[in-house]
Enzyme design. Structure first.
Site, mmCIF file in Angstrom:
data_model
loop_
_atom_site.group_PDB
_atom_site.id
_atom_site.type_symbol
_atom_site.label_atom_id
_atom_site.label_comp_id
_atom_site.label_asym_id
_atom_site.label_seq_id
_atom_site.Cartn_x
_atom_site.Cartn_y
_atom_site.Cartn_z
ATOM 1 N N HIS A 61 28.315 34.542 41.705
ATOM 2 C CA HIS A 61 28.617 35.888 41.934
ATOM 3 C C HIS A 61 27.783 36.850 41.398
ATOM 4 O O HIS A 61 26.877 36.645 40.435
ATOM 5 C CB HIS A 61 30.098 36.260 41.422
ATOM 6 C CG HIS A 61 30.931 35.002 42.059
ATOM 7 N ND1 HIS A 61 31.466 34.236 41.172
ATOM 8 C CD2 HIS A 61 31.654 34.975 43.367
ATOM 9 C CE1 HIS A 61 32.268 33.178 41.738
ATOM 10 N NE2 HIS A 61 32.332 33.865 42.975
ATOM 11 N N ASP A 63 27.186 34.826 37.342
ATOM 12 C CA ASP A 63 27.729 33.566 36.869
ATOM 13 C C ASP A 63 26.970 32.258 37.613
ATOM 14 O O ASP A 63 27.610 31.245 37.449
ATOM 15 C CB ASP A 63 29.235 33.443 36.764
ATOM 16 C CG ASP A 63 29.776 33.616 38.185
ATOM 17 O OD1 ASP A 63 28.887 33.855 39.029
ATOM 18 O OD2 ASP A 63 31.125 33.573 38.528
ATOM 19 N N SER A 75 35.906 35.624 47.260
ATOM 20 C CA SER A 75 35.531 36.176 45.773
ATOM 21 C C SER A 75 34.707 37.321 45.568
ATOM 22 O O SER A 75 34.851 38.351 44.698
ATOM 23 C CB SER A 75 34.748 35.053 44.868
ATOM 24 O OG SER A 75 33.597 34.474 45.423
#
Ligand SMILES: *[C@@H]1O[C@H](CO)[C@@H](O)[C@H](O)[C@H]1NC(C)=O
Ligand SMILES: *[C@@H]1O[C@H](CO)[C@@H](O)[C@H](O)[C@H]1NC(C)=O
Ligand SMILES: *[C@@H]1O[C@H](CO)[C@@H](O)[C@H](O)[C@H]1NC(C)=O
Length: 358
Positions: free
Chosen positions: A323, A320, A37
């Site tokens: 991240h 979040d 990610s």
């Protein structure tokens, strides 16, 4: 006052980036990226396995862009600095995907080790490398059989040899293991994780020929102590790959230090919140509740609660709870570009092997 600080920081970062763009002449025809990610530009979402909703993307794209941040990722800033367009996700099939300047195989949730039944992403590192090798074969086949018809959409034949290869993966191997294994077990597993990483890197390096210009940028991350040991061994691995493929330039970048410095000295870099999530639920100190992910509404103790984005994400490092924010990503990219964290030292010919710590 807070807003002023943020703008000041943005301005300073911009001038740092500009001065390096002037002094370092990146000249890569294409970039191929592998990862999780931290550098996923939309692959997991394109795969249909997961969706992301508002307020992801609120700062830059003004809508969810498939990225796990409020805006751009480190890789987006690096592409920008190399005067290249943002990388298209390998699995994005809609909108005439243009892979002329490279392709992004990174998929959120991916591990270096092969995926298991409980993995978020089935696209582990080995699968991403296999996707790349097929991509390369397809490009060569299409060029051979259709002439220049698809030039706009696919990389030039010789760009594979001259491309920059970036690797940004490993965080999920370590972070995921912390749920199920003891610390000692995790440390003992590091050599196996790196063996798998080495196999994938060698697989890509293999096609390089005498005149090849294979460049490697790899990123890894995890809980601090394990991450440091991992990074030490990764550093050694970068030397090993370099030794085995002398035509290749492998550079290791110590992103761990960049991030530790950012978190420890956050106010100096214009941030106000080092650990609190911008988009989350629960309030200080972390504003993070794993039951209510960013952008979602859940019933907690009989009440509907929504994890909303903060009003000014440039004050935050954490987006979040997992991240980084666009502002933090931009800071990290600017530090990578100083070359101070690289071994061997950064130069325009020198790509990098990245390691990340989260
Ligand atoms: C590797 O780096 C050296 C020294 O900067 C440079 O001369 C050489 O062209 C580079 N090779 C490749 C394949 O990029
Ligand atoms: C924070 O900044 C100080 C002063 O520049 C520096 O000495 C220190 O190493 C930094 N902290 C980290 C963890 O990098
Ligand atoms: C939560 O919101 C949904 C959708 O608006 C509604 O149907 C539901 O009744 C609400 N639940 C509670 C406990 O307020």
């Amino acid at each position: 006052m807070a807003i002023k600080n943020s703008f000041l920081q943005f301005f300073l970062l911009t001038s740092i980036l500009t001065s390096y763009v002037e002094s370092i002449d990146f000249n890569y025809p294409a970039v191929f990226n592998f990862g999780d990610s931290n550098s996923d530009t939309g692959d997991l979402v394109a795969s249909g396995l997961e969706g992301i909703s508002d307020p992801y993307g609120q700062t830059y794209f003004k809508k969810p862009s498939g990225r796990y941040s409020d805006g751009r990722l480190i890789i987006d800033f690096l592409m920008d600095d190399m005067d290249l367009p943002f990388l298209n996700a390998y699995l994005e099939s809609i909108g005439a995907p243009i892979f002329r300047r490279g392709c992004n195989f990174a998929t959120a949730g991916s591990t270096i080790l092969p995926a298991t039944a409980t993995s978020v992403s089935p696209f582990s590192f080995g699968v991403q490398v296999a996707q790349f090798l097929r991509f390369k074969d397809r490009v060569q086949d299409i060029s051979k059989t259709t002439g220049r018809k698809y030039d706009k959409y696919i990389p030039a034949q010789d760009s594979f040899e001259k491309a920059l290869y970036m690797f940004d993966i490993g965080q999920n191997d370590l972070a995921g293991a912390f749920y199920s294994k003891s610390f000692d077990q995790i440390l003992a597993s590091i050599p196996y994780i790196l063996q798998e990483f080495e196999a994938g890197m060698m697989n890509i390096a293999k096609f390089g020929t005498d005149q090849s210009k294979l460049d490697v940028l790899g990123c890894v991350s995890a809980h601090n102590q394990a991450a440091q040991l991992f990074n030490l061994q990764l550093h050694a691995l970068s030397k090993k790959v370099q030794g085995q493929y002398p035509d290749t330039n492998v550079t290791y970048v110590d992103i761990y230090s960049i991030k530790i410095n950012l978190l420890s000295n956050y106010s100096r870099y214009g941030f106000e919140q080092p650990i609190m999530a911008c988009c989350g639920y629960g309030g200080a100190p972390l504003n993070y509740d794993s039951r209510v992910p960013c952008g979602q509404t859940k019933v907690i103790n009989g009440n509907n609660v929504t994890a909303k984005g903060c009003s000014d994400s440039t004050e935050y490092i954490n987006w979040d709870g997992i991240h980084y924010t666009e502002a933090a990503n931009q800071y990290v990219a600017s530090q990578i570009l100083t070359g101070k964290y690289s071994d061997p030292p950064f130069s325009d010919k020198m790509p990098f092997l990245l390691k990340l710590k989260f």
